[in-house]
Scaffold this active site. Structure first.
Site, PDB file in Angstrom:
ATOM      1  N   ARG A  33     -37.761  -7.310 -21.032  1.00 60.45           N
ATOM      2  CA  ARG A  33     -37.144  -7.678 -22.307  1.00 60.45           C
ATOM      3  C   ARG A  33     -37.520  -6.699 -23.418  1.00 60.45           C
ATOM      4  NH1 ARG A  33     -37.922 -12.139 -26.561  1.00 60.45           N
ATOM      5  NH2 ARG A  33     -35.815 -12.841 -27.072  1.00 60.45           N
ATOM      6  N   ILE A  59     -31.167 -11.455 -30.323  1.00 57.09           N
ATOM      7  CA  ILE A  59     -31.365 -11.554 -28.882  1.00 57.09           C
ATOM      8  C   ILE A  59     -31.907 -12.955 -28.636  1.00 57.09           C
ATOM      9  CG2 ILE A  59     -33.613 -10.394 -29.144  1.00 57.09           C
ATOM     10  CD1 ILE A  59     -33.396  -9.491 -26.250  1.00 57.09           C
ATOM     11  N   SER A  60     -31.267 -13.702 -27.766  1.00 56.81           N
ATOM     12  CA  SER A  60     -31.637 -15.097 -27.535  1.00 56.81           C
ATOM     13  C   SER A  60     -33.049 -15.207 -26.975  1.00 56.81           C
ATOM     14  CB  SER A  60     -30.658 -15.752 -26.555  1.00 56.81           C
ATOM     15  OG  SER A  60     -29.366 -15.838 -27.099  1.00 56.81           O
ATOM     16  N   GLN A  61     -33.678 -16.354 -27.235  1.00 57.56           N
ATOM     17  CA  GLN A  61     -35.018 -16.586 -26.702  1.00 57.56           C
ATOM     18  C   GLN A  61     -34.969 -16.619 -25.185  1.00 57.56           C
ATOM     19  OE1 GLN A  61     -34.795 -20.871 -28.382  1.00 57.56           O
ATOM     20  NE2 GLN A  61     -36.516 -20.926 -26.963  1.00 57.56           N
TER      21      GLN A  61
END
Length: 211
Positions: A33, A59-61
Site C-alpha cells: 500500500r 485512498i480507501s482504508q
C-alpha cells in the site's frame, strides 16, 4: 518504520474485523500500500484509515478495500470492472484475485499516476481508462464482478447492464456521503437482483462528467 511489520499488523486487524477470505488476505499481504499513497503519508500506509490523494480524492482504508474484495467473491477466472481507480491500490488487490481488471478513473492525473505505479510493480492484468465511470467499460463487458469506489443514490444503468447474470456488484449508495450503505447486488436475471447490506460507509461522490 518497519512497513512489513505494519502490514502484518494490518492483516491481524482485518481478521479481527471479519475478513476471513484467505485469498483476499493473501492479496492484501502481497500489494504494498505504501507504493500508492502520497510520499508524506508513507509512514501511515497501513493505518486503518482513508488517506488523502490529489484532486480531493482519497485512498480507501484497508478494511474497506478488503471488505469490498471479499464481497465480490472473486474467482481466478473472473473479469472485473472497477469504477474509481484513484491511487490504483484496490485495482492492484483485485488483480491478485481475478484474471483481468478494467478500471475507469475520471481524473486524468490520477489515472496516469495509478498506471505508473502498477507498471512499476509489474502487475500486468490491470487496464486503466480515463473517462466517465458511470458509463462503465462496455467494450469488455460482461463482467463477473463490478466494484464501485464512489457513492451515489442509485446504480447507473450502464453498470447493471454490463454485469453478467450471476455477477456481483458492490457499491456505496445513499442520499449523502454521511448516510451511505455498502451494498452487494447479485444479478439473478436481466431485471432481477438481490441486495446484501454490508454496513455504513462514506465515499466520495460518483460523478458522471470528466475533468
Amino acid at each position: 518504520m518497519d512497513l512489513k511489520f505494519q502490514r502484518e499488523a494490518m492483516l491481524d486487524q482485518l481478521k479481527e474485523r471479519g475478513v476471513d477470505d484467505l485469498r483476499v488476505l493473501a492479496a492484501m499481504r502481497t500489494v504494498p500500500r505504501e507504493a500508492f499513497v502520497l510520499e508524506n503519508f508513507r509512514d501511515d500506509a497501513y493505518r486503518d484509515s482513508a488517506l488523502p490523494l490529489t484532486h480531493k480524492q482519497t485512498i480507501s482504508q484497508p478494511y474497506i478495500v478488503a471488505l469490498m474484495a471479499q464481497a465480490l467473491e472473486l474467482k481466478p477466472t473472473d473479469h472485473v470492472l472497477e469504477i474509481g481507480t484513484g491511487s490504483g491500490y484496490a485495482a492492484a488487490v483485485l488483480a491478485q484475485l481475478s484474471r483481468e481488471v478494467y478500471t475507469v478513473e475520471r481524473v486524468g492525473d490520477l489515472a496516469i499516476s495509478a498506471a505508473e505505479v502498477i507498471r512499476k510493480l509489474g502487475i500486468q492484468n490491470v487496464h486503466i481508462r480515463f473517462g466517465d465511470g458511470t458509463k462503465g467499460w462496455p467494450d469488455e463487458a460482461p463482467y463477473d464482478a463490478i466494484s464501485v469506489a464512489a457513492g451515489g443514490t442509485s446504480v447507473p444503468n450502464a453498470l447493471f447492464d454490463q454485469l453478467a447474470i450471476g455477477g456481483r456488484l458492490v457499491i456505496p449508495l445513499g442520499p449523502v456521503p454521511e448516510s451511505q450503505k455498502l451494498l452487494r447486488i447479485r444479478k439473478l436475471a436481466k431485471d432481477r437482483y438481490v441486495e446484501d447490506d454490508l454496513g455504513n460507509v462514506r465515499f466520495v461522490p460518483l460523478l458522471p462528467d470528466t475533468d
